[in-house]
Scaffold this motif. Structure first.
Motif, PDB file in Angstrom:
ATOM      1  N   SER A 141       0.830  -1.204   0.000  1.00 39.78           N
ATOM      2  CA  SER A 141       0.000   0.000   0.000  1.00 39.78           C
ATOM      3  C   SER A 141       0.867   1.258   0.000  1.00 39.78           C
ATOM      4  O   SER A 141       0.464   2.282  -0.537  1.00 39.78           O
ATOM      5  CB  SER A 141      -0.972   0.003   1.173  1.00 39.78           C
ATOM      6  OG  SER A 141      -0.312   0.306   2.360  1.00 39.78           O
ATOM      7  N   LEU A 142       2.067   1.161   0.562  1.00 47.98           N
ATOM      8  CA  LEU A 142       2.954   2.335   0.569  1.00 47.98           C
ATOM      9  C   LEU A 142       3.401   2.691  -0.837  1.00 47.98           C
ATOM     10  O   LEU A 142       3.623   3.865  -1.151  1.00 47.98           O
ATOM     11  CB  LEU A 142       4.172   2.105   1.476  1.00 47.98           C
ATOM     12  CG  LEU A 142       3.879   2.176   2.980  1.00 47.98           C
ATOM     13  CD1 LEU A 142       5.130   1.898   3.784  1.00 47.98           C
ATOM     14  CD2 LEU A 142       3.332   3.545   3.369  1.00 47.98           C
ATOM     15  N   GLU A 143       3.449   1.683  -1.725  1.00 49.52           N
ATOM     16  CA  GLU A 143       3.782   1.966  -3.129  1.00 49.52           C
ATOM     17  C   GLU A 143       2.709   2.854  -3.727  1.00 49.52           C
ATOM     18  O   GLU A 143       2.988   3.749  -4.525  1.00 49.52           O
ATOM     19  CB  GLU A 143       3.818   0.664  -3.923  1.00 49.52           C
ATOM     20  CG  GLU A 143       5.198   0.080  -4.080  1.00 49.52           C
ATOM     21  CD  GLU A 143       5.177  -1.243  -4.849  1.00 49.52           C
ATOM     22  OE1 GLU A 143       5.871  -2.165  -4.386  1.00 49.52           O
ATOM     23  OE2 GLU A 143       4.469  -1.321  -5.871  1.00 49.52           O
ATOM     24  N   THR A 144       1.456   2.579  -3.326  1.00 46.94           N
ATOM     25  CA  THR A 144       0.335   3.376  -3.821  1.00 46.94           C
ATOM     26  C   THR A 144       0.461   4.811  -3.319  1.00 46.94           C
ATOM     27  O   THR A 144       0.193   5.760  -4.059  1.00 46.94           O
ATOM     28  CB  THR A 144      -1.003   2.787  -3.345  1.00 46.94           C
ATOM     29  OG1 THR A 144      -1.025   1.406  -3.646  1.00 46.94           O
ATOM     30  CG2 THR A 144      -2.173   3.475  -4.005  1.00 46.94           C
ATOM     31  N   VAL A 145       0.881   4.991  -2.060  1.00 50.58           N
ATOM     32  CA  VAL A 145       1.024   6.345  -1.523  1.00 50.58           C
ATOM     33  C   VAL A 145       2.098   7.110  -2.288  1.00 50.58           C
ATOM     34  O   VAL A 145       1.967   8.302  -2.542  1.00 50.58           O
ATOM     35  CB  VAL A 145       1.387   6.338  -0.017  1.00 50.58           C
ATOM     36  CG1 VAL A 145       1.265   7.731   0.544  1.00 50.58           C
ATOM     37  CG2 VAL A 145       0.471   5.425   0.739  1.00 50.58           C
ATOM     38  N   GLN A 146       3.165   6.408  -2.674  1.00 53.46           N
ATOM     39  CA  GLN A 146       4.225   7.058  -3.456  1.00 53.46           C
ATOM     40  C   GLN A 146       3.645   7.575  -4.768  1.00 53.46           C
ATOM     41  O   GLN A 146       3.975   8.674  -5.226  1.00 53.46           O
ATOM     42  CB  GLN A 146       5.363   6.066  -3.748  1.00 53.46           C
ATOM     43  CG  GLN A 146       6.146   5.617  -2.529  1.00 53.46           C
ATOM     44  CD  GLN A 146       7.100   6.687  -2.010  1.00 53.46           C
ATOM     45  OE1 GLN A 146       7.127   7.831  -2.467  1.00 53.46           O
ATOM     46  NE2 GLN A 146       7.903   6.319  -1.026  1.00 53.46           N
TER      47      GLN A 146
END
Lengths: 101, 342
Positions: B98-103
């Motif tokens: 999900s942190l990839e999505t935030v990036q």
């Protein structure tokens, strides 16, 4: 004779369908046959496309609460929910909302 | 024979759960965005010049929140400085993705992003915590740590406010949970749109009256990109029961979600009821209603190999924390059976 539709999955619902987000479906039709309402299509999808956990897709005769249904990019509540008669070329999309925000 | 939009006569694509109104795409966008703007104004959530950290997880609510905050800030000239703040709880397979999505969100919305992890703040990841405590009470630990992590992150960014994507469904679920568990104290607080005003940073929920269905539909039509997997520890969470019940209720009468929130608001604590005084935690300095803040009690428990310390009763906890190393073992015998109950 077949009724050709596309079934799309999103929001995590694809996990129940072998992780495939798009499925091309050919529903068999005959003269004098009962119409393919969504009420008939949903169990057909559960029995023929679903790869696991049917109870996470349907509840009783309808879709599990928390999964949104769109017919040709329109809220199914607008077109009659289970009573809607599916037409050739229709796109039916299931979006799951049952995950973290 | 297409159904028509009740506002402009165009092609209707959505039926609103709160009032059954049928709307076309543009009218839906307008009413969705405007209602959130009204919530912000009527509840005086922001002041010009505020530095606001948007709690961003990459999920549907926080992605739409980041989008909406940017749009409304510019459209209505709120004059806010916006930041994306993400917390990495250390849940393999869930949070890393999900942190990839935030990036991606950072690039799409052109907002600065800060990521803080439980590992650097507390020296424990959620995976490590669950290994210690088992599969129950996970959300209790995670919730306390995350709230503090957001506060610390916001403070680090010199923000005075945090916004989170909690929606109407979430709040209605919380009201139901607190009723089911008889938690009067939490019930009185859980419908507040702003919390933590006494601390370093206050937190608010602009989506308090926004239906989850509409958030998902908005994201779908606007093609906003979000992450969609369930936290691997959530199947055991108590909230799941409240959620299933709420979804069944919504199917019968969609208005019920807003009505439950209203009932929760009406059940607020009376003026005369004594509220705990706030002080600073003697160990870490964070705002607390007791000598040690909840996070420190939890960490103490985890580090001493008695992780359920924070979930046991006040007296037992006070006595155990007062003791030094060896004495703990004498008490261990007695409390072992109590811990087994959790």
């Amino acid at each position: 004779m077949t009724l050709n539709i596309t079934v799309e999955l999103s929001g995590g619902a694809e996990l129940l369908f072998d992780n495939k987000k798009k499925h091309v479906v050919n529903l068999p039709t005959k003269e004098g046959d009962v119409a393919w309402t969504l009420g008939r299509v949903l169990p057909w999808i559960r029995d023929n496309l679903l790869t696991e956990r049917p109870e996470l897709f349907m509840q009783g005769r309808s879709i599990r609460p928390g999964i949104l249904v769109l017919v040709n990019d329109t809220d199914w509540e607008i077109v009659g929910e289970l009573e809607y008669v599916v037409e050739n070329g229709d796109n039916i999309m299931f979006i799951s909302t049952l995950h973290g925000g | 024979m297409p159904v028509l939009c009740q506002t402009c006569g165009g092609k209707a694509i959505l039926k609103r759960p709160k009032n059954g109104k049928k709307l076309c795409k543009e009218c839906f966008y307008n009413v969705f965005e405007d209602e959130i703007h009204q919530t912000i104004i009527q509840n005086k959530l922001f002041n010009p010049g505020d530095k606001v950290a948007i709690g961003a997880s990459g999920g549907k609510d926080s992605t739409v929140l980041a989008h909406i905050m940017k749009v409304l800030n510019e459209r209505h000239n709120y004059r806010l400085e916006l930041f994306l703040l993400s917390i990495d709880e250390g849940i393999t397979g869930y949070r890393d993705d999900s942190l990839e999505t935030v990036q991606r969100n950072r690039l799409q919305y052109n907002l600065p992003l800060t990521i803080l992890s439980y590992k650097e703040l507390y020296n424990w990841t959620m995976d490590e915590i669950v290994k210690q405590i088992g599969m129950k009470n996970n959300c209790t630990f995670c919730g306390v740590f995350r709230r503090q992590a957001l506060d610390r992150g916001a403070w680090k960014l010199k923000c005075n406010k945090i916004v989170t994507g909690h929606n109407a469904d979430d709040i209605a679920e919380t009201v139901l949970m607190n009723i089911l568990r008889g938690d009067i104290a939490r019930l009185g607080r859980c419908t507040s749109i702003t919390t933590g005003q006494d601390g370093m940073v206050s937190r608010c929920k602009p989506f308090k009256y926004t239906y989850e269905k509409e958030i998902v539909m908005y994201a779908h039509f606007k093609k906003l990109d979000y992450f969609t997997t369930e936290c691997i520890y959530s199947p055991n969470a108590y909230r799941g029961h409240a959620r299933t019940f709420l979804k069944d209720l919504e199917k019968i009468r969609p208005r019920v979600i807003l009505d439950i929130i209203k009932s929760g608001e009406d059940m607020s604590i009376k003026e005369e009821v004594k509220m705990p005084t706030l002080m600073n935690c003697s160990r870490c300095g964070y705002i607390s209603s007791a000598e040690l803040c909840k996070a420190c009690v939890m960490l103490e428990g985890l580090n001493r190999g008695r992780p359920l310390l924070s979930i046991s009763s006040d007296d037992r906890r006070k006595n155990i924390l007062k003791m030094k190393g060896n004495d703990i073992n004498d008490v261990k015998q007695g409390t072992e059976s109590v811990s087994a109950m959790f």
